[in-house]
Scaffold this motif. Structure first.
Motif, PDB file in Angstrom:
ATOM      1  N   PRO A   1      46.699  51.360  38.732  1.00 53.26           N
ATOM      2  CA  PRO A   1      45.851  52.698  38.614  1.00 53.26           C
ATOM      3  C   PRO A   1      46.270  53.075  37.126  1.00 53.26           C
ATOM      4  N   THR A   2      45.507  53.813  36.343  1.00 54.04           N
ATOM      5  CA  THR A   2      45.756  54.270  34.898  1.00 54.04           C
ATOM      6  C   THR A   2      46.091  55.739  34.948  1.00 54.04           C
ATOM      7  N   GLY A   3      45.234  56.384  35.954  1.00 50.65           N
ATOM      8  CA  GLY A   3      45.547  57.685  35.953  1.00 50.65           C
ATOM      9  C   GLY A   3      44.584  58.448  34.908  1.00 50.65           C
TER      10      GLY A   3
ATOM     11  N   PRO B   1      44.348  46.593  45.108  1.00 48.83           N
ATOM     12  CA  PRO B   1      44.749  45.717  46.364  1.00 48.83           C
ATOM     13  C   PRO B   1      46.212  46.300  46.947  1.00 48.83           C
ATOM     14  N   ILE B   2      46.450  45.873  48.120  1.00 48.87           N
ATOM     15  CA  ILE B   2      47.565  46.185  48.868  1.00 48.87           C
ATOM     16  C   ILE B   2      47.545  47.748  49.426  1.00 48.87           C
ATOM     17  N   THR B   3      47.376  48.573  48.617  1.00 50.19           N
ATOM     18  CA  THR B   3      47.349  50.105  48.956  1.00 50.19           C
ATOM     19  C   THR B   3      45.819  50.398  49.528  1.00 50.19           C
ATOM     20  N   GLY B   4      44.637  49.881  49.291  1.00 49.77           N
ATOM     21  CA  GLY B   4      43.344  50.035  49.434  1.00 49.77           C
ATOM     22  C   GLY B   4      42.947  51.118  48.772  1.00 49.77           C
ATOM     23  N   LEU B   5      43.488  52.014  47.988  1.00 46.89           N
ATOM     24  CA  LEU B   5      43.376  53.208  47.376  1.00 46.89           C
ATOM     25  C   LEU B   5      42.012  52.989  46.395  1.00 46.89           C
ATOM     26  N   PRO B   6      40.972  53.762  46.625  1.00 47.81           N
ATOM     27  CA  PRO B   6      39.807  53.697  45.691  1.00 47.81           C
ATOM     28  C   PRO B   6      40.218  53.756  44.000  1.00 47.81           C
ATOM     29  N   ARG B   7      39.568  53.056  43.196  1.00 45.88           N
ATOM     30  CA  ARG B   7      39.442  53.000  41.878  1.00 45.88           C
ATOM     31  C   ARG B   7      38.872  54.149  41.196  1.00 45.88           C
ATOM     32  N   SER B   8      39.500  54.615  40.292  1.00 50.96           N
ATOM     33  CA  SER B   8      38.762  55.851  39.709  1.00 50.96           C
ATOM     34  C   SER B   8      37.460  55.387  39.019  1.00 50.96           C
ATOM     35  N   GLN B   9      36.717  56.211  38.628  1.00 51.77           N
ATOM     36  CA  GLN B   9      35.437  55.697  37.705  1.00 51.77           C
ATOM     37  C   GLN B   9      35.853  54.736  36.533  1.00 51.77           C
ATOM     38  N   LEU B  10      36.871  55.396  35.764  1.00 48.50           N
ATOM     39  CA  LEU B  10      37.158  54.496  34.596  1.00 48.50           C
ATOM     40  C   LEU B  10      37.746  53.153  35.111  1.00 48.50           C
ATOM     41  N   ASP B  11      38.819  53.242  35.940  1.00 45.79           N
ATOM     42  CA  ASP B  11      39.277  51.697  36.572  1.00 45.79           C
ATOM     43  C   ASP B  11      38.460  50.942  36.963  1.00 45.79           C
TER      44      ASP B  11
ATOM     45  N   ILE C   1      35.006  50.540  36.199  1.00 45.70           N
ATOM     46  CA  ILE C   1      34.124  49.837  35.242  1.00 45.70           C
ATOM     47  C   ILE C   1      34.878  49.083  34.274  1.00 45.70           C
ATOM     48  N   ARG C   2      36.337  49.298  34.034  1.00 44.60           N
ATOM     49  CA  ARG C   2      37.210  48.546  33.431  1.00 44.60           C
ATOM     50  C   ARG C   2      37.468  47.051  34.118  1.00 44.60           C
ATOM     51  N   PHE C   3      37.563  47.370  35.315  1.00 43.78           N
ATOM     52  CA  PHE C   3      37.554  45.993  35.961  1.00 43.78           C
ATOM     53  C   PHE C   3      36.505  45.016  36.056  1.00 43.78           C
ATOM     54  N   LEU C   4      35.167  45.722  36.080  1.00 46.05           N
ATOM     55  CA  LEU C   4      34.147  45.048  36.240  1.00 46.05           C
ATOM     56  C   LEU C   4      33.859  44.195  34.715  1.00 46.05           C
ATOM     57  N   VAL C   5      34.223  45.124  33.576  1.00 39.75           N
ATOM     58  CA  VAL C   5      33.952  44.671  32.355  1.00 39.75           C
ATOM     59  C   VAL C   5      34.952  43.467  31.974  1.00 39.75           C
TER      60      VAL C   5
ATOM     61  N   TRP D   1      38.160  37.550  42.230  1.00 38.42           N
ATOM     62  CA  TRP D   1      37.904  37.667  43.727  1.00 38.42           C
ATOM     63  C   TRP D   1      38.176  39.196  43.993  1.00 38.42           C
ATOM     64  N   GLY D   2      38.677  40.084  43.079  1.00 39.34           N
ATOM     65  CA  GLY D   2      39.541  41.166  43.214  1.00 39.34           C
ATOM     66  C   GLY D   2      38.143  42.399  43.834  1.00 39.34           C
ATOM     67  N   ASP D   3      38.468  43.577  44.432  1.00 39.76           N
ATOM     68  CA  ASP D   3      37.478  44.420  44.632  1.00 39.76           C
ATOM     69  C   ASP D   3      37.376  45.573  43.812  1.00 39.76           C
ATOM     70  N   PRO D   4      36.323  45.660  43.194  1.00 42.22           N
ATOM     71  CA  PRO D   4      36.076  46.688  42.170  1.00 42.22           C
ATOM     72  C   PRO D   4      36.184  48.184  42.587  1.00 42.22           C
TER      73      PRO D   4
END
Length: 307
Positions: free
Chosen positions: A300-302, A202-212, A214-218, A195-198
């Motif tokens: 986040p991975t940074g 969560p919580i902070t609502g900060l955008p994921r990096s491009q890497l994070d 695609i890792r989430f989707l995979v 159910w997560g947002d790619p």
């Protein structure tokens, strides 16, 4: 493909010409498909290799092939080679070949209807013309509908998002490693991925990096694929797809991750309408209850994509 040796008229040589002139039989013809008078086609695509042979049967003189036509195959690009007129010496013959690819049962049926009869047989006629008449010959292709494909059931992300019981049965097989994302061992963690947002954390609502992203989707497609294998016993293409994904989830190669995500999604959709194996009960669909359980544990991975 199976030869139908008993079919009558497969290589006929009927002469049309001057009535009552027996000596007018200067040419006869024969026609085969894959070396047979008749074949059945049940697997597709199928290549029909036609051979057309025109024989000079005059006892003492050469005969001239003036025309050579197969109206149905002309629509598919057939022409007799060598092109008429062709002088055929006494006791000799000339042969032309033509390959026709039939891609599907529907294509085969379409060709069968073009011969003027509503049936499953392609009975196109080849005509070899000479000065006193013509010879006709044919070979038969019978179109057989292949049995429906039997596939092993799979289900997509949407199914697991709404079926808590199915996810619980999957997790009963043990924790699911997802490389750098972590390990899914609990129902809230599994629902968090589903159910997560790619696009954002969560919580902070900060955008994921491009890497994070695609890792989430995979990772969530990997979760779905793992459950499909555990619950239904399917095989991925390639068979080691999940191992490749696990390795890639520890990398920063976004191009490879994008490709693997597409492959995982294709597998999860491959038999989405297939019947469940006996004894499997997915439970009711309760998407709201499932979403309420979700805990997105990703952080986040940074890191950035290379390439």
């Amino acid at each position: 493909m199976k030869a139908l040796s008993g079919w009558m008229g497969a290589a006929c040589a009927a002469v049309v010409g001057l009535a009552g002139v027996a000596e007018a039989h200067d040419l006869t013809c024969s026609k085969l498909v894959n070396g047979q008078a008749s074949v059945e086609v049940s697997t597709y695509p199928f290549t029909a290799n036609f051979s057309f042979q025109v024989n000079n049967v005059h006892p003492t003189l050469p005969s001239i092939l003036l025309t050579a036509a197969d109206p149905l195959l002309v629509l598919e690009g057939f022409s007799f080679i060598p092109p008429p007129p062709v002088v055929i010496p006494v006791g000799q013959s000339v042969t032309s070949n033509f390959a026709l690819t039939i891609n599907s049962y529907d294509d085969c049926r379409t060709l069968a209807l073009l011969d003027g009869l509503v049936d499953d047989h392609i009975d196109n006629v080849f005509t070899s013309g000479f000065d006193l008449g013509s010879s006709l010959c044919t070979a038969r292709i019978t179109c057989v509908q292949p049995p429906p494909e039997v596939c092993t059931a799979t289900r997509t992300l949407g199914f697991y998002k709404s079926h808590i019981s199915a996810v619980q049965q999957c997790l009963a097989g043990g924790p699911i490693p997802l490389g750098s994302i972590g390990i899914v061992a609990t129902l809230p963690g599994a629902e968090g991925l589903l159910w997560g947002d790619p696009a954002k954390y969560p919580i902070t609502g900060l955008p994921r990096s491009q890497l994070d992203r695609i890792r989430f989707l995979v990772a969530r497609q990997m979760l779905v694929a793992t459950c499909n294998q555990r619950l239904f016993g399917g095989l991925t293409v390639p068979p080691n797809l999940l191992a490749l994904v696990l390795t890639a989830l520890g990398s920063v190669d976004c191009t490879t991750l994008e490709t693997l995500n597409t492959q995982l999604d294709a597998y999860n959709n491959s038999c989405d309408a297939g019947a469940f194996p006996g004894g499997f009960d997915p439970g009711p669909a309760t998407p709201q209850a499932a979403q309420a359980l979700a805990v997105d544990f990703t952080i986040p991975t940074g890191l950035i994509c290379i390439p």
